[in-house]
Write a protein that holds these residues in place. Structure first.
Motif, PDB file in Angstrom:
ATOM      1  N   UNK A  13       0.814  -1.230   0.000  1.00  0.00           N
ATOM      2  CA  UNK A  13       0.000   0.000   0.000  1.00  0.00           C
ATOM      3  C   UNK A  13       0.844   1.276   0.000  1.00  0.00           C
ATOM      4  N   UNK A  14       1.899   1.300   0.812  1.00  0.00           N
ATOM      5  CA  UNK A  14       2.746   2.483   0.869  1.00  0.00           C
ATOM      6  C   UNK A  14       3.481   2.727  -0.436  1.00  0.00           C
ATOM      7  N   UNK A  15       3.941   1.667  -1.086  1.00  0.00           N
ATOM      8  CA  UNK A  15       4.639   1.810  -2.362  1.00  0.00           C
ATOM      9  C   UNK A  15       3.677   2.291  -3.442  1.00  0.00           C
ATOM     10  N   UNK A  16       2.458   1.741  -3.449  1.00  0.00           N
ATOM     11  CA  UNK A  16       1.466   2.172  -4.436  1.00  0.00           C
ATOM     12  C   UNK A  16       1.185   3.671  -4.303  1.00  0.00           C
ATOM     13  N   UNK A  17       1.067   4.145  -3.072  1.00  0.00           N
ATOM     14  CA  UNK A  17       0.802   5.569  -2.850  1.00  0.00           C
ATOM     15  C   UNK A  17       2.006   6.423  -3.235  1.00  0.00           C
ATOM     16  N   UNK A  18       3.203   5.960  -2.896  1.00  0.00           N
ATOM     17  CA  UNK A  18       4.409   6.747  -3.161  1.00  0.00           C
ATOM     18  C   UNK A  18       4.673   6.917  -4.650  1.00  0.00           C
ATOM     19  N   UNK A  19       4.382   5.894  -5.445  1.00  0.00           N
ATOM     20  CA  UNK A  19       4.660   5.947  -6.880  1.00  0.00           C
ATOM     21  C   UNK A  19       3.407   6.222  -7.715  1.00  0.00           C
ATOM     22  N   UNK A  20       2.269   6.442  -7.041  1.00  0.00           N
ATOM     23  CA  UNK A  20       1.017   6.734  -7.718  1.00  0.00           C
ATOM     24  C   UNK A  20       0.653   5.638  -8.718  1.00  0.00           C
ATOM     25  N   UNK A  21       0.732   4.395  -8.264  1.00  0.00           N
ATOM     26  CA  UNK A  21       0.330   3.250  -9.075  1.00  0.00           C
ATOM     27  C   UNK A  21      -0.764   2.502  -8.319  1.00  0.00           C
ATOM     28  N   UNK A  22      -1.445   1.597  -9.006  1.00  0.00           N
ATOM     29  CA  UNK A  22      -2.502   0.825  -8.366  1.00  0.00           C
ATOM     30  C   UNK A  22      -1.908  -0.250  -7.471  1.00  0.00           C
ATOM     31  N   UNK A  23      -2.738  -0.785  -6.589  1.00  0.00           N
ATOM     32  CA  UNK A  23      -2.284  -1.878  -5.738  1.00  0.00           C
ATOM     33  C   UNK A  23      -1.887  -3.088  -6.576  1.00  0.00           C
ATOM     34  N   UNK A  24      -2.617  -3.321  -7.674  1.00  0.00           N
ATOM     35  CA  UNK A  24      -2.281  -4.442  -8.549  1.00  0.00           C
ATOM     36  C   UNK A  24      -0.904  -4.245  -9.168  1.00  0.00           C
ATOM     37  N   UNK A  25      -0.604  -3.022  -9.594  1.00  0.00           N
ATOM     38  CA  UNK A  25       0.718  -2.747 -10.164  1.00  0.00           C
ATOM     39  C   UNK A  25       1.809  -2.902  -9.111  1.00  0.00           C
ATOM     40  N   UNK A  26       1.540  -2.414  -7.899  1.00  0.00           N
ATOM     41  CA  UNK A  26       2.520  -2.577  -6.824  1.00  0.00           C
ATOM     42  C   UNK A  26       2.746  -4.048  -6.519  1.00  0.00           C
ATOM     43  N   UNK A  27       1.719  -4.863  -6.736  1.00  0.00           N
ATOM     44  CA  UNK A  27       1.853  -6.298  -6.533  1.00  0.00           C
ATOM     45  C   UNK A  27       2.828  -6.950  -7.490  1.00  0.00           C
ATOM     46  N   UNK A  28       3.168  -6.246  -8.603  1.00  0.00           N
ATOM     47  CA  UNK A  28       4.160  -6.787  -9.515  1.00  0.00           C
ATOM     48  C   UNK A  28       5.504  -6.987  -8.832  1.00  0.00           C
ATOM     49  N   UNK A  29       5.747  -6.221  -7.769  1.00  0.00           N
ATOM     50  CA  UNK A  29       7.012  -6.364  -7.041  1.00  0.00           C
ATOM     51  C   UNK A  29       7.138  -7.763  -6.448  1.00  0.00           C
TER      52      UNK A  29
END
Length: 342
Positions: A13-29
């Motif tokens: 959640x914090x990464x998604x907010x910091x990079x302005x991406x969706x939670x699904x995109x952050x899940x790519x990590x």
């Protein structure tokens, strides 16, 4: 190093907010790290076959630390995904070589238990630790905590040894002979991580989530520690006795996880049995792969991580992780029985 993998669950959640991406995109990590672990183990083991073990371990560790430094500094989400992929490849290479080094020691089962014991601690520390620090400090913390390992690598018995590998084709040919035991290891680990992924939401409203996760993590550590002592003496007995008990425990949880005392108690026992059986199977892989002296660690690493990646997917919805785990362990026991007959 394992903490780096598990901490992502609390950082998305914090990464998604910091990079302005969706939670699904952050899940790519998470996907990038899982893919890097599965692919990186055999590829890195093959590339480093003729290196001294100490050289390989130091190089993989250096790349791993560097990727966390870059990840902690970057403002590009694409770069962050790339650092996770490369870090996972380096992590897989390190673990593959470390497993091979452990197998060469006087008591390989105990050495393996020490090595995998770090993973069990990471199961408990990674998620809350990362969430508490925030994502950038968490990346820096992993980099700093890995620094003492550079010194520790120099003290590993046999780490300075070089390798005189046979042909890579001959070592790869061992995969066919090892396919059964590799599948058993992947299935048992899939059950473990399938349940671990959904354990927190299952526990909500039943028992304190930290208590349940803590019981599972402590059980994992106890199980791998016990397996380290037993796997060198009676590996067959550990699987023969522990496998059915593990299956019975998943069924019991599926039926009675709504009872707080049962959930906490079985979280501990199932964590213990999961890592006792899983650790013993990994030790068995290393023992059987005599014809793949430089690649066997990568085979065990890949099997472990195929299970870790597939388990959450196969576990399905949050309401069914225990039944899914029971099915996976049943499949593992059937494969194991078939192996013993052939």
């Amino acid at each position: 190093m394992s903490t780096s993998e598990f901490m992502l669950a609390g950082l998305v959640p914090g990464i998604a907010a910091a990079f302005d991406v969706s939670l699904a995109q952050a899940g790519y990590l998470t996907s990038a790290f899982a893919a890097g672990m599965v692919v990186g183990a055999p590829v890195m083991a093959a590339l480093s076959r003729s290196w001294r073990r100490r050289t390989a371990l130091v190089c993989f560790l250096a790349v791993f630390v560097a990727m966390h430094v870059v990840g902690g500094l970057t403002t590009s989400f694409g770069v962050l995904v790339g650092t996770r992929l490369v870090a996972a490849i380096a992590n897989a290479g390190f673990l593959a070589v470390a497993l091979t080094a452990a197998a060469a020691l006087e008591r390989p089962g105990r050495a393996l238990a020490v090595l995998l014991g770090g993973t069990t601690v990471a199961c408990v520390a990674g998620i809350p630790g990362g969430a508490l620090l925030g994502w950038r400090p968490a990346f820096w913390a992993v980099a700093v905590l890995c620094l003492p390992a550079f010194a520790a690598v120099w003290w590993i018995p046999g780490a300075a040894a070089g390798s005189k590998p046979a042909g890579l084709r001959a070592e790869l040919a061992e995969l066919r002979r090892l396919s059964g035991v590799l599948l058993v290891g992947a299935l048992v680990n899939a059950a473990t991580f399938g349940v671990f992924t959904y354990l927190a939401p299952v526990a909500e409203g039943v028992a304190p989530v930290p208590v349940v996760l803590g019981a599972f993590g402590v059980g994992c550590f106890a199980g791998i520690t016990a397996a380290g002592r037993l796997a060198d003496r009676w590996p067959g007995r550990v699987v023969a006795a522990g496998g059915p008990l593990l299956l019975a425990g998943w069924v019991a949880l599926a039926l009675a996880a709504h009872v707080p005392a049962v959930l906490v108690a079985l979280a501990f026992t199932q964590g213990s049995l999961s890592f006792a059986v899983g650790g013993t199977v990994i030790a068995r892989i290393l023992r059987l792969a005599e014809g793949a002296p430089t690649m066997k660690g990568s085979y065990a690493t890949a099997a472990f991580n195929v299970g870790a990646a597939a388990g959450p997917v196969l576990a399905g919805t949050q309401a069914r992780p225990f039944w899914a785990a029971a099915a996976l362990v049943t499949a593992a026991l059937l494969v194991h029985a078939r192996r013993r007959r052939t």
